[in-house]
Write an enzyme that holds these catalytic residues in place. Structure first.
Site, PDB file in Angstrom:
ATOM      1  N   ASP A  34       0.841  -1.191   0.000  1.00  0.00           N
ATOM      2  CA  ASP A  34       0.000   0.000   0.000  1.00  0.00           C
ATOM      3  C   ASP A  34       0.879   1.244   0.000  1.00  0.00           C
ATOM      4  O   ASP A  34       1.729   1.413   0.877  1.00  0.00           O
ATOM      5  CB  ASP A  34      -0.899  -0.005   1.246  1.00  0.00           C
ATOM      6  CG  ASP A  34      -1.801   1.216   1.329  1.00  0.00           C
ATOM      7  OD1 ASP A  34      -2.982   1.087   0.973  1.00  0.00           O
ATOM      8  OD2 ASP A  34      -1.325   2.283   1.759  1.00  0.00           O
ATOM      9  N   TYR A  39       2.763  10.149  -0.433  1.00  0.00           N
ATOM     10  CA  TYR A  39       3.871   9.571   0.341  1.00  0.00           C
ATOM     11  C   TYR A  39       5.222   9.898  -0.285  1.00  0.00           C
ATOM     12  O   TYR A  39       6.250   9.809   0.389  1.00  0.00           O
ATOM     13  CB  TYR A  39       3.740   8.058   0.465  1.00  0.00           C
ATOM     14  CG  TYR A  39       2.553   7.547   1.243  1.00  0.00           C
ATOM     15  CD1 TYR A  39       1.680   8.415   1.914  1.00  0.00           C
ATOM     16  CD2 TYR A  39       2.292   6.184   1.319  1.00  0.00           C
ATOM     17  CE1 TYR A  39       0.593   7.935   2.615  1.00  0.00           C
ATOM     18  CE2 TYR A  39       1.196   5.695   2.024  1.00  0.00           C
ATOM     19  CZ  TYR A  39       0.347   6.568   2.661  1.00  0.00           C
ATOM     20  OH  TYR A  39      -0.742   6.077   3.352  1.00  0.00           O
ATOM     21  N   LYS A  64      -3.064   5.754  -3.840  1.00  0.00           N
ATOM     22  CA  LYS A  64      -4.174   6.657  -3.514  1.00  0.00           C
ATOM     23  C   LYS A  64      -3.989   7.996  -4.222  1.00  0.00           C
ATOM     24  O   LYS A  64      -2.886   8.546  -4.258  1.00  0.00           O
ATOM     25  CB  LYS A  64      -4.244   6.884  -2.000  1.00  0.00           C
ATOM     26  CG  LYS A  64      -4.166   5.607  -1.173  1.00  0.00           C
ATOM     27  CD  LYS A  64      -4.235   5.893   0.318  1.00  0.00           C
ATOM     28  CE  LYS A  64      -3.770   4.700   1.121  1.00  0.00           C
ATOM     29  NZ  LYS A  64      -2.291   4.560   1.146  1.00  0.00           N
ATOM     30  N   HIS A  97      -7.751   9.339  -1.609  1.00  0.00           N
ATOM     31  CA  HIS A  97      -7.049   9.358  -0.324  1.00  0.00           C
ATOM     32  C   HIS A  97      -7.838  10.086   0.774  1.00  0.00           C
ATOM     33  O   HIS A  97      -7.962   9.613   1.893  1.00  0.00           O
ATOM     34  CB  HIS A  97      -5.677  10.009  -0.509  1.00  0.00           C
ATOM     35  CG  HIS A  97      -4.690   9.639   0.557  1.00  0.00           C
ATOM     36  ND1 HIS A  97      -3.334   9.669   0.351  1.00  0.00           N
ATOM     37  CD2 HIS A  97      -4.854   9.232   1.835  1.00  0.00           C
ATOM     38  CE1 HIS A  97      -2.709   9.294   1.456  1.00  0.00           C
ATOM     39  NE2 HIS A  97      -3.615   9.035   2.382  1.00  0.00           N
TER      40      HIS A  97
END
Length: 267
Positions: A34, A39, A64, A97
């Site tokens: 994931d 990120y 996401k 997200h």
């Protein structure tokens, strides 16, 4: 379709740290990874997967869409960029997200774009993250029942989100629990520790097993091989009804993730 019960989370892991974490996890046997656009580690995750030699067909890869990319003109191009970084032609699961802050982009617009991405073969499945009952109702109203396979939400023994989970279960939407260990807070809970001692397990294994036994998917992250291996074994731990009841009693509505600029009106 359900999300694999146990996956590897990569939140806050960057550069060589995330490469090592993903590589080690794949060696141990993890097959669900994931990540997310925000990120800033999709390229490194992609590198670690490519270096591992694990066939793409064996993996369940999730990313996401960030809030800045929710517009109908941006969502699919941003997803294609994520695919390029991840070195793959498709995602197994693409999530929204966070809902659009202050509703700047209507739910119908970004969910419509997400369905279009699915139709184009860019993602096998679609879902959401941090959605409330109201937002889920709007999303279902756009895409129909049975299309959203999961809502990834903060869920741990101190925040069990029962009202939201109940709604999701009524509509066939799977629960993916993030922060299942509550930033490590639940690992120090005397109830969790006592159950762990009874089973010859770690506190982390107990918390993860509790969530999986409820039918939730979990995505714990770690940079240490020992912890990655320990978490991976949580799926084999069976808690008793008494254990589950004791953990259920730990609920205290303690939300740990609620960024002011992003958080919806929680249920």
């Amino acid at each position: 379709m359900t999300v694999p019960a146990l996956g590897l989370g990569t939140f806050r892991l960057k550069d060589q740290v995330v490469i090592d974490s993903v590589r080690t996890a794949l060696e141990i046997g993890y097959r669900a990874i994931d990540t997310a656009q925000i990120y800033g580690n999709e390229a490194e995750v992609g590198q670690a997967i490519a270096d591992s030699g694990v066939p793409r067909s064996e993996l369940f890869l999730t990313s996401k869409i960030w809030t800045e990319n929710l517009g109908a003109d941006k969502l699919i191009p941003s997803l294609k960029e994520s695919l390029s970084k991840l070195r793959t032609d498709y995602l197994d699961l693409t999530l929204i997200h966070w809902p659009s802050p202050q509703g700047a982009v209507p739910v119908a617009e970004f969910m419509g774009a997400l369905v279009e991405a699915q139709k184009q073969g860019l993602t096998r499945h679609i879902g959401v993250s941090n959605f409330t009952i109201d937002l889920l109702q709007q999303a279902i109203g756009t895409v129909g029942e049975g299309v959203i396979i999961t809502n990834q939400i903060e869920l741990h023994p101190y925040l069990q989100n029962r009202k939201l989970v109940g709604f999701m279960q009524q509509h066939g939407i799977g629960v993916t629990s993030y922060m299942t260990l509550g930033y490590g807070k639940v690992l120090h809970d005397p109830v969790i520790q006592a159950i762990a001692q009874q089973h010859g397990a770690t506190a982390a294994q107990v918390a993860l097993a509790w969530a999986m036994q409820l039918g939730y998917a979990v995505i714990p992250s770690s940079t240490k091989r020992e912890n990655l291996a320990g978490n991976f074994k949580a799926g084999a731990l069976r808690l008793s009804d008494a254990d589950m009841a004791q953990i259920a009693a730990l609920e205290r509505a303690e939300r740990l993730v609620s960024p002011e600029s992003l958080a919806p009106a929680w249920d």
